[in-house]
Each structure stands twice: as structure tokens, then as C-alpha cells.
Enzyme design. Structure first.
Site, PDB file in Angstrom:
ATOM      1  N   ALA A  71     -20.341   3.411   5.013  1.00  0.00           N
ATOM      2  CA  ALA A  71     -19.638   2.787   3.882  1.00  0.00           C
ATOM      3  C   ALA A  71     -20.543   1.834   3.096  1.00  0.00           C
ATOM      4  CB  ALA A  71     -18.406   2.049   4.398  1.00  0.00           C
ATOM      5  N   GLU A 101       0.827  -1.215   0.000  1.00  0.00           N
ATOM      6  CA  GLU A 101       0.000   0.000   0.000  1.00  0.00           C
ATOM      7  C   GLU A 101       0.856   1.259   0.000  1.00  0.00           C
ATOM      8  OE1 GLU A 101      -3.527  -0.099   2.450  1.00  0.00           O
ATOM      9  OE2 GLU A 101      -3.006   1.854   3.263  1.00  0.00           O
ATOM     10  N   GLN A 104      -7.037  -3.516   9.548  1.00  0.00           N
ATOM     11  CA  GLN A 104      -6.202  -2.557  10.276  1.00  0.00           C
ATOM     12  C   GLN A 104      -4.985  -3.298  10.813  1.00  0.00           C
ATOM     13  OE1 GLN A 104      -4.945   0.256  10.732  1.00  0.00           O
ATOM     14  NE2 GLN A 104      -6.829   1.308  11.332  1.00  0.00           N
ATOM     15  N   THR A 125      -3.889   4.984  -1.057  1.00  0.00           N
ATOM     16  CA  THR A 125      -4.857   5.553  -0.111  1.00  0.00           C
ATOM     17  C   THR A 125      -5.412   6.883  -0.639  1.00  0.00           C
ATOM     18  OG1 THR A 125      -3.166   6.730   1.143  1.00  0.00           O
ATOM     19  CG2 THR A 125      -3.690   4.482   1.864  1.00  0.00           C
ATOM     20  N   TYR A 126      -6.432   7.340   0.069  1.00  0.00           N
ATOM     21  CA  TYR A 126      -7.202   8.523  -0.332  1.00  0.00           C
ATOM     22  C   TYR A 126      -7.194   9.473   0.862  1.00  0.00           C
ATOM     23  CZ  TYR A 126     -11.408  10.460  -2.725  1.00  0.00           C
ATOM     24  OH  TYR A 126     -12.313  11.218  -3.416  1.00  0.00           O
ATOM     25  N   GLY A 173     -14.588   6.642   5.776  1.00  0.00           N
ATOM     26  CA  GLY A 173     -13.521   7.596   6.098  1.00  0.00           C
ATOM     27  C   GLY A 173     -13.834   8.369   7.359  1.00  0.00           C
ATOM     28  N   ASP A 174     -12.831   9.059   7.839  1.00  0.00           N
ATOM     29  CA  ASP A 174     -12.979   9.890   9.046  1.00  0.00           C
ATOM     30  C   ASP A 174     -13.135  11.338   8.635  1.00  0.00           C
ATOM     31  OD1 ASP A 174     -12.676   7.779  10.860  1.00  0.00           O
ATOM     32  OD2 ASP A 174     -10.498   7.833  10.578  1.00  0.00           O
ATOM     33  N   HIS A 218     -14.001  -1.343  15.221  1.00  0.00           N
ATOM     34  CA  HIS A 218     -13.815   0.064  14.841  1.00  0.00           C
ATOM     35  C   HIS A 218     -13.882   0.910  16.112  1.00  0.00           C
ATOM     36  CE1 HIS A 218     -14.908   4.066  13.339  1.00  0.00           C
ATOM     37  NE2 HIS A 218     -14.375   3.704  12.185  1.00  0.00           N
ATOM     38  N   ALA A 238      -7.937  12.121   3.773  1.00  0.00           N
ATOM     39  CA  ALA A 238      -9.182  12.291   4.536  1.00  0.00           C
ATOM     40  C   ALA A 238     -10.109  13.305   3.859  1.00  0.00           C
ATOM     41  CB  ALA A 238      -8.853  12.728   5.950  1.00  0.00           C
TER      42      ALA A 238
HETATM   43  C1  LIG Z   1      -7.197  -1.109   5.421  1.00  0.00           C
HETATM   44  C2  LIG Z   1      -7.582   0.317   5.735  1.00  0.00           C
HETATM   45  C3  LIG Z   1      -7.413   1.289   4.773  1.00  0.00           C
HETATM   46  C4  LIG Z   1      -7.760   2.625   5.025  1.00  0.00           C
HETATM   47  N1  LIG Z   1      -7.586   3.556   4.045  1.00  0.00           N
HETATM   48  C5  LIG Z   1      -7.980   4.834   4.264  1.00  0.00           C
HETATM   49  C6  LIG Z   1      -7.856   5.820   3.230  1.00  0.00           C
HETATM   50  O1  LIG Z   1      -7.379   5.545   2.139  1.00  0.00           O
HETATM   51  N2  LIG Z   1      -8.290   7.091   3.501  1.00  0.00           N
HETATM   52  C7  LIG Z   1      -8.845   7.441   4.713  1.00  0.00           C
HETATM   53  O2  LIG Z   1      -9.237   8.607   4.881  1.00  0.00           O
HETATM   54  N3  LIG Z   1      -8.956   6.527   5.706  1.00  0.00           N
HETATM   55  C8  LIG Z   1      -8.535   5.244   5.509  1.00  0.00           C
HETATM   56  N4  LIG Z   1      -8.659   4.317   6.521  1.00  0.00           N
HETATM   57  C9  LIG Z   1      -9.217   4.748   7.812  1.00  0.00           C
HETATM   58  C10 LIG Z   1     -10.751   4.645   7.741  1.00  0.00           C
HETATM   59  O3  LIG Z   1     -11.265   5.593   6.850  1.00  0.00           O
HETATM   60  C11 LIG Z   1     -11.368   4.887   9.103  1.00  0.00           C
HETATM   61  O4  LIG Z   1     -10.991   3.840   9.944  1.00  0.00           O
HETATM   62  C12 LIG Z   1     -12.880   5.024   9.002  1.00  0.00           C
HETATM   63  O5  LIG Z   1     -13.412   5.390  10.251  1.00  0.00           O
HETATM   64  C13 LIG Z   1     -13.478   3.714   8.538  1.00  0.00           C
HETATM   65  O6  LIG Z   1     -14.784   3.871   8.182  1.00  0.00           O
HETATM   66  P1  LIG Z   1     -15.562   2.621   7.566  1.00  0.00           P
HETATM   67  O7  LIG Z   1     -15.269   2.520   6.137  1.00  0.00           O
HETATM   68  O8  LIG Z   1     -15.368   1.429   8.408  1.00  0.00           O
HETATM   69  O9  LIG Z   1     -17.033   3.208   7.713  1.00  0.00           O
HETATM   70  P2  LIG Z   1     -18.361   2.605   8.240  1.00  0.00           P
HETATM   71  O10 LIG Z   1     -18.466   1.146   8.050  1.00  0.00           O
HETATM   72  O11 LIG Z   1     -19.423   3.453   7.646  1.00  0.00           O
HETATM   73  O12 LIG Z   1     -18.249   2.855   9.798  1.00  0.00           O
HETATM   74  C14 LIG Z   1     -18.151   4.162  10.308  1.00  0.00           C
HETATM   75  C15 LIG Z   1     -18.939   4.253  11.635  1.00  0.00           C
HETATM   76  O13 LIG Z   1     -20.309   3.988  11.371  1.00  0.00           O
HETATM   77  C16 LIG Z   1     -20.779   2.916  12.146  1.00  0.00           C
HETATM   78  N5  LIG Z   1     -21.567   2.018  11.259  1.00  0.00           N
HETATM   79  C17 LIG Z   1     -21.063   1.248  10.245  1.00  0.00           C
HETATM   80  N6  LIG Z   1     -22.067   0.544   9.649  1.00  0.00           N
HETATM   81  C18 LIG Z   1     -23.197   0.888  10.298  1.00  0.00           C
HETATM   82  C19 LIG Z   1     -24.552   0.497  10.128  1.00  0.00           C
HETATM   83  N7  LIG Z   1     -24.899  -0.419   9.199  1.00  0.00           N
HETATM   84  N8  LIG Z   1     -25.478   1.063  10.959  1.00  0.00           N
HETATM   85  C20 LIG Z   1     -25.108   1.957  11.912  1.00  0.00           C
HETATM   86  N9  LIG Z   1     -23.834   2.355  12.127  1.00  0.00           N
HETATM   87  C21 LIG Z   1     -22.894   1.832  11.322  1.00  0.00           C
HETATM   88  C22 LIG Z   1     -19.579   2.176  12.684  1.00  0.00           C
HETATM   89  O14 LIG Z   1     -19.840   1.776  13.998  1.00  0.00           O
HETATM   90  C23 LIG Z   1     -18.488   3.213  12.652  1.00  0.00           C
HETATM   91  O15 LIG Z   1     -18.415   3.860  13.889  1.00  0.00           O
HETATM   92  C24 LIG Z   1      -8.296   2.986   6.301  1.00  0.00           C
HETATM   93  C25 LIG Z   1      -8.456   1.987   7.281  1.00  0.00           C
HETATM   94  C26 LIG Z   1      -8.110   0.674   7.008  1.00  0.00           C
HETATM   95  C27 LIG Z   1      -8.294  -0.371   8.074  1.00  0.00           C
END
Ligand SMILES: Cc1cc2nc3c(=O)[nH]c(=O)nc-3n(C[C@H](O)[C@H](O)[C@H](O)COP(=O)(O)OP(=O)(O)OC[C@H]3O[C@@H](n4cnc5c(N)ncnc54)[C@H](O)[C@@H]3O)c2cc1C
Length: 289
Positions: free
Chosen positions: A127, A18, A179, A48-49, A108-109, A152, A51
Site C-alpha cells: 500500500a 461506510e 479495523q 468500499t472497493y 487489498g487482499d 494485520h 476485492a
Molecule cells: C478500514 C478498512 C477498510 C477496508 N476497505 C477495503 C476495501 O474497500 N476493499 C478491500 O478489498 N479491502 C478492504 N479492506 C481490507 C484490506 O484490503 C485488507 O485488510 C488488506 O490486507 C490490507 O492491506 P493493506 O492496505 O494494509 O496493505 P499493506 O500495508 O501493503 O500490507 C499488506 C501486507 O504486506 C505487508 N507489508 C506492509 N508494508 C510492508 C513493508 N513496508 N515492507 C514489507 N511488508 C509490508 C504487511 O505485513 C501485510 O501483510 C479494508 C480494511 C480496513 C481495516
């Protein structure tokens, strides 16, 4: 360009690396040099992308260039926070036209300068909504999602986290990249936990090789990853000795990766920080048969 799922169908184990979009032309040059050194070892690359979409142009350009130079699939990370539905649709069309067939779909965050950002009605909140939008294109894209072996940080329990992963699978996700973690039992417990709720996706472990212990502590705080006692005991005494930290980091990573491979992991995904070393040393030391 191949989808990574086509590679998964043929290979029980994959090795991937990555990159992040660098801020300077020199950094970009180093990224391509690293990619060249790793291309013979890689089944695919990831980019990666930033924030909130802060690196969207750079990520896209690097993905296109890596695919062109090395003829390898490159997984384009794509976070939907601060992106309206219309923009996401346009971006997916752009990906298709550029032959980008692999996406790591994330919410994303919130960006650092807007930490309390709340999505509006015209933006996905989670997501899984982004995954559904990508699946509107049928099987054109392979879709990866992040996995959180320790849960998470904002999800109340690990069990709920597993259920949310199942929601992503049902929405159309194809594979998981985790992660970072250092205690492999955390990964094995995660694997058991998500399998129990019906997640059948390939769970590729994300590996970070320790080279800078103080930085690691900061990073693990931001992503809520545990630093186990055995890592503290190994690295704290040499925290101000980069040479020794690096040596111990390589030794530990080889042990960790070999144990994962010996225990049925479907390959390894290295967070290589755009550097050829020490990832090449670790990769070369592994028994991959
Ligand atoms: C392998 C990897 C690669 C990464 N790459 C990047 C990157 O390129 N750019 C970047 O900015 N960040 C990256 N991150 C960090 C990542 O964006 C953060 O960890 C972010 O918070 C992850 O969101 P998510 O996709 O899990 O979102 P979600 O699955 O949407 O989760 C976000 C929040 O919503 C809640 N949630 C999820 N699904 C539901 C549901 N069905 N109903 C109610 N609540 C729900 C969860 O509890 C969580 O608190 C990466 C992390 C990892 C592990």
C-alpha cells in the site's frame, strides 16, 4: 469538494459512515435512502472497493453520486492489488476530474477466486507504494489508510505492523480508519504502540454494531479480529434470537462508542452495512460534546 483533512483541522471529532456497492438496483436505492438519513449526522462517507477491483465502476459511480446529492466529501477506497501502475495513474486522473479528493489507500487482499495471486513487476506490492503514487499529485488528495489494532493478520508481530504504518505516514498518509474491534483496550494499546514509533496520524476507530452473531463469527475469522469473552457471554445465548441480539448489539455499541469518545478518540467511523438502523439509534444516544 472538501478534503476530509480540512474537516479534521476544524473538528476534533468526526462521524463517518461506510457503504459497500450493492449488487442490485434495490440495494442501491436503499444505500441512497440510508445516505439521505445519515447525511445530517455525517462529516463524510466512505465507499468500499470490491476485492481486486471487482467493483471499481460501481464504487466510482456511487462516490460521484453521493457527493452530488449530499455535498459531502466521500472517501473512495482504492486497492492496488491486480492494478498495474499505468491503470492506477489513469484512475487517479479520473478521480481528479470527478472532484474526488479523498482516498482510502489499500493494497487489498487477493480476490477469492485467485487467493494465491502474486503481483507482477508492473504492479505495486504494498500500500505504501500506492500512497507514494497518490502523493505525486501533491496535496490534491487526502489519503487514509487502514489500521489494524490487533496487527494485520499476515504481519508477524504488532510491532512490525506499527512500523509499516509509520512507513505509510512517511509516504504521505493523512489519517487512519481502524479495523473493527470490541475490546476498547485493544484500540488504546494500538494507539500507544503506534505513537511510540512516531505515528502521529488521526486514528479513527471503526465500529461495527452487532446484529447477527453467527455472521459476526465468520467475518471476524476472515479479518482475524478477536471476539472477547464478554461479547461471547452476551451474544451466544441469544444467537438464534435476532430481536434480542439487535437490542444487545445496540446497548453494547453505545457503551463502546461512549467510552471511546470519553477517552479522547477523534470521532467514530461506522460500518453501517448500508442500513439506517441500528446506527442512527446508536449515534443519537451518544453524548458527543
Ligand atoms: C478500514 C478498512 C477498510 C477496508 N476497505 C477495503 C476495501 O474497500 N476493499 C478491500 O478489498 N479491502 C478492504 N479492506 C481490507 C484490506 O484490503 C485488507 O485488510 C488488506 O490486507 C490490507 O492491506 P493493506 O492496505 O494494509 O496493505 P499493506 O500495508 O501493503 O500490507 C499488506 C501486507 O504486506 C505487508 N507489508 C506492509 N508494508 C510492508 C513493508 N513496508 N515492507 C514489507 N511488508 C509490508 C504487511 O505485513 C501485510 O501483510 C479494508 C480494511 C480496513 C481495516
Amino acid at each position: 469538494m472538501k478534503k476530509v483533512t480540512e474537516i479534521f483541522d476544524q473538528k476534533p471529532r468526526t462521524f463517518s459512515f461506510e457503504f459497500f456497492p450493492p449488487k442490485t438496483p434495490k440495494g442501491l436505492e436503499r444505500l441512497y435512502q440510508t445516505a439521505e438519513a445519515l447525511a445530517g449526522k455525517a462529516d463524510f462517507f466512505n465507499v468500499t472497493y470490491g476485492a481486486g477491483g471487482s467493483s471499481s465502476k460501481a464504487t466510482f459511480e456511487i462516490v460521484v453520486e453521493l457527493q452530488k446529492r449530499f455535498n459531502l466529501p466521500v472517501v473512495h477506497h482504492f486497492t492496488c492489488i491486480k492494478h498495474k501502475y499505468d491503470e492506477i495513474r489513469q484512475r487517479l486522473e479520473q478521480f481528479k476530474q470527478a472532484d474526488i479528493k479523498n482516498i482510502l489507500a489499500l493494497r487489498g487482499d487477493p480476490p477469492a477466486d485467485d487467493p494465491d495471486y502474486v503481483q507482477g513487476p508492473d504492479e505495486p506490492h504494498y500500500a505504501y507504494e500506492l500512497i507514494r503514487m497518490i502523493r505525486e499529485h501533491g496535496d490534491f488528495f487526502a489519503i487514509g489508510v487502514p489500521g489494524f489494532p490487533e496487527g494485520h493478520p499476515n504481519t508477524p508481530t504488532k510491532e512490525l505492523d506499527s512500523k509499516y504504518l509509520k512507513v505509510k505516514q512517511d509516504a504521505g498518509a493523512d489519517f487512519v480508519i481502524t479495523q473493527l474491534f470490541f475490546d476498547n483496550n485493544i484500540y488504546y494499546e494500538f494507539r500507544d504502540r503506534v505513537r511510540k514509533v512516531g505515528v502521529t496520524l488521526r486514528l479513527i476507530p471503526g465500529i461495527l454494531i452487532i446484529t447477527d452473531y453467527p455472521k459476526l463469527i465468520d467475518f471476524c475469522k476472515t479479518c482475524s479480529a478477536t471476539i472477547p469473552d464478554f461479547i461471547k457471554e452476551r451474544f451466544e445465548p441469544v444467537a438464534d434470537n435476532p430481536e434480542e441480539t439487535r437490542k444487545r448489539g445496540i446497548d453494547w455499541a453505545i457503551q463502546q462508542c461512549q467510552d471511546l469518545l470519553d477517552n479522547g478518540c477523534p470521532g467514530l467511523h461506522f460500518y453501517c452495512l448500508n442500513k439506517t438502523e441500528p446506527v442512527t439509534t446508536v449515534y443519537n444516544a451518544l453524548d458527543k460534546d
